[in-house]
Design a protein around this motif. Structure first.
Motif, PDB file in Angstrom:
ATOM      1  N   LEU A   1       0.808  -1.218   0.000  1.00  0.00           N
ATOM      2  CA  LEU A   1       0.000   0.000   0.000  1.00  0.00           C
ATOM      3  C   LEU A   1       0.842   1.270   0.000  1.00  0.00           C
ATOM      4  O   LEU A   1       0.323   2.336  -0.290  1.00  0.00           O
ATOM      5  CB  LEU A   1      -0.922   0.014   1.218  1.00  0.00           C
ATOM      6  CG  LEU A   1      -1.997  -1.067   1.259  1.00  0.00           C
ATOM      7  CD1 LEU A   1      -2.785  -0.971   2.563  1.00  0.00           C
ATOM      8  CD2 LEU A   1      -2.923  -0.961   0.067  1.00  0.00           C
TER       9      LEU A   1
ATOM     10  N   ASP B   1      -9.641  -0.391  -3.811  1.00  0.00           N
ATOM     11  CA  ASP B   1      -9.749   1.053  -4.055  1.00  0.00           C
ATOM     12  C   ASP B   1     -10.352   1.765  -2.851  1.00  0.00           C
ATOM     13  O   ASP B   1      -9.893   2.841  -2.468  1.00  0.00           O
ATOM     14  CB  ASP B   1     -10.597   1.332  -5.303  1.00  0.00           C
ATOM     15  CG  ASP B   1      -9.891   0.969  -6.594  1.00  0.00           C
ATOM     16  OD1 ASP B   1      -8.653   0.759  -6.578  1.00  0.00           O
ATOM     17  OD2 ASP B   1     -10.581   0.884  -7.629  1.00  0.00           O
TER      18      ASP B   1
ATOM     19  N   PHE C   1       2.131   6.538  -0.511  1.00  0.00           N
ATOM     20  CA  PHE C   1       1.345   6.218  -1.709  1.00  0.00           C
ATOM     21  C   PHE C   1       0.289   7.260  -2.003  1.00  0.00           C
ATOM     22  O   PHE C   1      -0.252   7.302  -3.080  1.00  0.00           O
ATOM     23  CB  PHE C   1       0.703   4.832  -1.597  1.00  0.00           C
ATOM     24  CG  PHE C   1      -0.582   4.776  -0.810  1.00  0.00           C
ATOM     25  CD1 PHE C   1      -0.565   4.527   0.539  1.00  0.00           C
ATOM     26  CD2 PHE C   1      -1.806   4.972  -1.433  1.00  0.00           C
ATOM     27  CE1 PHE C   1      -1.747   4.481   1.275  1.00  0.00           C
ATOM     28  CE2 PHE C   1      -2.984   4.908  -0.717  1.00  0.00           C
ATOM     29  CZ  PHE C   1      -2.953   4.676   0.648  1.00  0.00           C
ATOM     30  N   CYS C   2      -0.052   8.082  -1.030  1.00  0.00           N
ATOM     31  CA  CYS C   2      -1.154   9.030  -1.187  1.00  0.00           C
ATOM     32  C   CYS C   2      -0.717  10.252  -1.986  1.00  0.00           C
ATOM     33  O   CYS C   2       0.322  10.835  -1.701  1.00  0.00           O
ATOM     34  CB  CYS C   2      -1.656   9.496   0.180  1.00  0.00           C
ATOM     35  SG  CYS C   2      -2.335   8.157   1.174  1.00  0.00           S
TER      36      CYS C   2
ATOM     37  N   ARG D   1      -7.704   1.939  -0.030  1.00  0.00           N
ATOM     38  CA  ARG D   1      -6.680   2.946  -0.355  1.00  0.00           C
ATOM     39  C   ARG D   1      -7.227   4.366  -0.150  1.00  0.00           C
ATOM     40  O   ARG D   1      -6.558   5.229   0.399  1.00  0.00           O
ATOM     41  CB  ARG D   1      -6.193   2.757  -1.783  1.00  0.00           C
ATOM     42  CG  ARG D   1      -5.247   1.606  -1.955  1.00  0.00           C
ATOM     43  CD  ARG D   1      -4.643   1.588  -3.364  1.00  0.00           C
ATOM     44  NE  ARG D   1      -3.635   0.571  -3.463  1.00  0.00           N
ATOM     45  CZ  ARG D   1      -3.800  -0.616  -4.050  1.00  0.00           C
ATOM     46  NH1 ARG D   1      -4.965  -0.925  -4.596  1.00  0.00           N
ATOM     47  NH2 ARG D   1      -2.817  -1.486  -4.092  1.00  0.00           N
ATOM     48  N   GLU D   2      -8.438   4.606  -0.612  1.00  0.00           N
ATOM     49  CA  GLU D   2      -9.044   5.935  -0.463  1.00  0.00           C
ATOM     50  C   GLU D   2      -9.227   6.295   1.008  1.00  0.00           C
ATOM     51  O   GLU D   2      -8.909   7.407   1.432  1.00  0.00           O
ATOM     52  CB  GLU D   2     -10.386   5.993  -1.186  1.00  0.00           C
ATOM     53  CG  GLU D   2     -11.073   7.343  -1.054  1.00  0.00           C
ATOM     54  CD  GLU D   2     -12.488   7.335  -1.611  1.00  0.00           C
ATOM     55  OE1 GLU D   2     -13.329   8.044  -1.032  1.00  0.00           O
ATOM     56  OE2 GLU D   2     -12.740   6.625  -2.597  1.00  0.00           O
TER      57      GLU D   2
ATOM     58  N   CYS E   1      -5.837   7.034   2.582  1.00  0.00           N
ATOM     59  CA  CYS E   1      -5.311   8.319   2.112  1.00  0.00           C
ATOM     60  C   CYS E   1      -5.949   9.487   2.849  1.00  0.00           C
ATOM     61  O   CYS E   1      -5.260  10.454   3.182  1.00  0.00           O
ATOM     62  CB  CYS E   1      -5.531   8.478   0.610  1.00  0.00           C
ATOM     63  SG  CYS E   1      -4.247   7.767  -0.388  1.00  0.00           S
TER      64      CYS E   1
END
Length: 148
Positions: A21, A128, A144-145, A131-132, A135
């Motif tokens: 990630l 997804d 990664f953000c 991850r969102e 972030c």
């Protein structure tokens, strides 16, 4: 970047079971590819490290900071009943710390998650979403953000 970070390589067993990630200042953040539980793993990017005491004092402090930051945010984000944090290394000697969000209605509660039920791989949409959500909480800490 020091020599130990340059020589760092993720253990193949971790690579096979997880999704990368991003990176904190010291650790790579992985997601166990098992949608039964929000299960994250921190791996210090240092070659040959198998125990926390192998890290320098500053690195140990950084590891604890990243672990605590991650655990607090995961507990909030996923409404944890309990955060399970462990650095076992019996099967994979490379130092890594599991951060498993536990809920009283999860598939293994109250037992440990290892081998309790078959893993359910994440769908692209679920990845997804994770991850969102990460972030939004960790955009300054996790590489990664995209930074706004």
């Amino acid at each position: 970047m020091d020599e130990l970070e340059l020589e760092y390589e993720l253990d193949p067993r971790l690579a096979a079971d997880t999704i990368s990630l991003g990176n904190f200042p010291l650790c790579q953040l992985l997601l166990m590819n098992d949608a039964n539980y929000p299960w994250f793993i921190l791996v210090p990017r240092r070659a040959g490290v198998t125990e926390i005491y192998h890290l320098s004092l500053d690195e140990r402090t950084q590891l604890m900071s990243e672990s605590s930051f991650l655990a607090e945010n995961l507990a909030d984000l996923f409404h944890a009943s309990k955060m399970n944090i462990a650095a076992l290394g019996n099967m994979v000697p490379q130092l890594h710390m599991h951060h498993v969000v536990r809920k009283e209605n999860d598939a293994a509660w109250p037992a440990p998650v290892w081998g309790k039920v078959p893993a359910i791989p994440y769908t692209p949409a679920q990845l997804d979403d994770i991850r969102e959500r990460l972030c939004r909480l960790m955009s300054e800490e996790l590489s990664f953000c995209p930074h706004a």
